[in-house]
Enzyme design. Structure first.
Site, PDB file in Angstrom:
ATOM      1  CB  THR A 186      -0.848  -0.034   1.289  1.00 47.87           C
ATOM      2  OG1 THR A 186      -1.745  -1.103   1.168  1.00 47.87           O
ATOM      3  CG2 THR A 186      -1.591   1.246   1.559  1.00 47.87           C
ATOM      4  NE  ARG A 214      -8.610  -7.661   2.954  1.00 49.46           N
ATOM      5  CZ  ARG A 214      -7.647  -6.757   3.053  1.00 49.46           C
ATOM      6  NH1 ARG A 214      -7.466  -5.882   2.096  1.00 49.46           N
ATOM      7  NH2 ARG A 214      -6.860  -6.727   4.105  1.00 49.46           N
ATOM      8  CB  THR A 237       1.317   0.095   4.884  1.00 48.33           C
ATOM      9  OG1 THR A 237       1.524  -1.049   4.040  1.00 48.33           O
ATOM     10  CG2 THR A 237       2.616   0.426   5.604  1.00 48.33           C
ATOM     11  N   GLY A 238      -0.099  -2.613   6.020  1.00 45.70           N
ATOM     12  CA  GLY A 238       0.140  -3.914   6.637  1.00 45.70           C
ATOM     13  C   GLY A 238      -1.095  -4.779   6.561  1.00 45.70           C
TER      14      GLY A 238
HETATM   15  N1  ASP Z   1      -3.372  -2.548   4.508  1.00 45.26           N
HETATM   16  C1  ASP Z   1      -3.637  -2.996   3.168  1.00 45.26           C
HETATM   17  C2  ASP Z   1      -4.857  -3.880   3.182  1.00 45.26           C
HETATM   18  O1  ASP Z   1      -4.970  -4.709   4.066  1.00 45.26           O
HETATM   19  C3  ASP Z   1      -2.506  -3.764   2.564  1.00 45.26           C
HETATM   20  C4  ASP Z   1      -1.159  -3.121   2.689  1.00 45.26           C
HETATM   21  O2  ASP Z   1      -0.942  -2.217   3.457  1.00 45.26           O
HETATM   22  O3  ASP Z   1      -0.259  -3.538   1.956  1.00 45.26           O
HETATM   23  O4  ASP Z   1      -5.649  -3.786   2.294  1.00 45.26           O
END
Ligand code: ASP
Length: 331
Positions: A186, A214, A237-238
């Site tokens: 992200t 989702r 992010t995560g």
């Molecule tokens: N947080 C984002 C999600 O779960 C993914 C990411 O940060 O890479 O959609």
């Protein structure tokens, strides 16, 4: 294995200056696996994307415009999981989420599961500026963006060879656990302008192989994105599900407002508690009302860059930092 939270904080020497930070996702990134050329390319890209927002701030523009400009540039960079280069769903398509929030008014705009709008963050900004709603999803959100004058593209515009390869690997059982964790990526930005206003923006393709519509934390105000002039602006992010359960971005803001915690302490506390899972949950970037920046994560790395007018500027993925001078006003 639990990874200890890593916190990088940059303090402003004066409270009048601008400050901006970006992330390009957290995950099991190993900068030592990149050759010198590739590493230099990543640092250059991070600096270029940051500069799009920093230029606006250095010339007296708003934090809201700055975070949108930086996230738009990150969406165009195909290495990151947002816009062109977004990860693929189980069906081999793309569904994109984004949010933007203005800390001065606490107005925000968000979109989820869009498929044909070229810039998801521009669509989120259009929701903020031109609708009575906060979060639009699916076909309706794409229709709204088109009517607002934003460019539409075929869903295949978002596909890149790397994402296709990753998706094919996962579907042919060639993926190992390590690559599976490389799903994150992200992008996001936070900023404080010279007038003292804060803003945050986040844009993502979500996680590879997601199904059934989702939606992650990124477009959910308070989870992956939040801005309030009284405390901070945050972009996360995560592993989205963990950030949603922790109401992560709002939790950091609340800790600052109600407990009087500093931004870096609030981020550390969250990472060490609700977001403390094996291999790490991810990370966040934040800026407070004085323009102090915090970039924190408990994954192995997080693509990131920062600049504060009266402080430091640089970029990093893991431990290695490339530094430069903050931008000055033009002319
Ligand atoms: N947080 C984002 C999600 O779960 C993914 C990411 O940060 O890479 O959609």
């Amino acid at each position: 294995m639990t990874t200890r939270p890593r916190i990088y904080s940059f303090t402003q020497e004066s409270n009048d200056g601008y400050a901006i930070a970006l992330h390009g996702g957290a995950g099991t990134l190993d900068e030592n696996a990149l050759d010198d050329e590739r590493l230099a390319y990543f640092h250059q890209t991070l600096r270029h994307c940051l500069a799009q927002g920093e230029r606006i701030l250095a010339n007296g523009g708003s934090a809201l415009d700055a975070v949108e400009a930086t996230v738009k540039a990150l969406e165009l960079a195909e290495e990151f999981n947002a816009g062109h280069g977004a990860c693929m769903t189980w069906n081999g398509e793309h569904e994109l989420d984004a949010a933007i929030m203005d800390g001065a008014t606490r107005q925000s705009g968000a979109i989820a599961s869009i498929r044909t709008t070229k810039s998801p963050i521009a669509a989120a900004r259009a929701v903020l500026d031109h609708s009575d709603h906060l979060l639009l999803s699916g076909q309706g959100a794409d229709d709204f963006a088109r009517l607002a004058g934003l460019e539409s593209v075929d869903n295949s515009y978002f596909t890149t060879p790397m994402r296709l390869q990753h998706w094919q690997d996962l579907h042919t059982e060639r993926a190992d656990a390590e690559r599976d964790l490389f799903r994150f990526g992200t992008v996001g930005a936070v900023a404080r302008d010279r007038h003292g206003n804060l803003a945050a923006a986040t844009s993502t393709g979500g996680i590879t192989n997601k199904r059934w519509g989702r939606i992650g934390d990124s477009p959910l105000v308070g989870s992956g994105t939040y801005a309030d002039n009284r405390s901070c602006a945050i972009s996360c992010t995560g592993h989205g599900e963990l950030f949603i359960r922790a109401v992560a971005a709002h939790d950091i803001s609340s800790r600052m407002r109600y407990l009087g915690e500093r931004l870096d302490t609030a981020c550390t506390t969250l990472l060490a508690n609700d977001l403390n899972v094996p291999n790490g949950a991810g990370g966040m970037i934040g800026v407070d009302a004085q323009g102090n920046l915090t970039l924190a994560f408990n994954s192995r790395g997080m693509y990131r860059a920062w600049s504060s007018e009266c402080g430091a500027a640089g970029s990093a993925i893991g431990e290695g930092v490339v530094e430069w001078q903050p931008m000055k006003a033009e002319g």
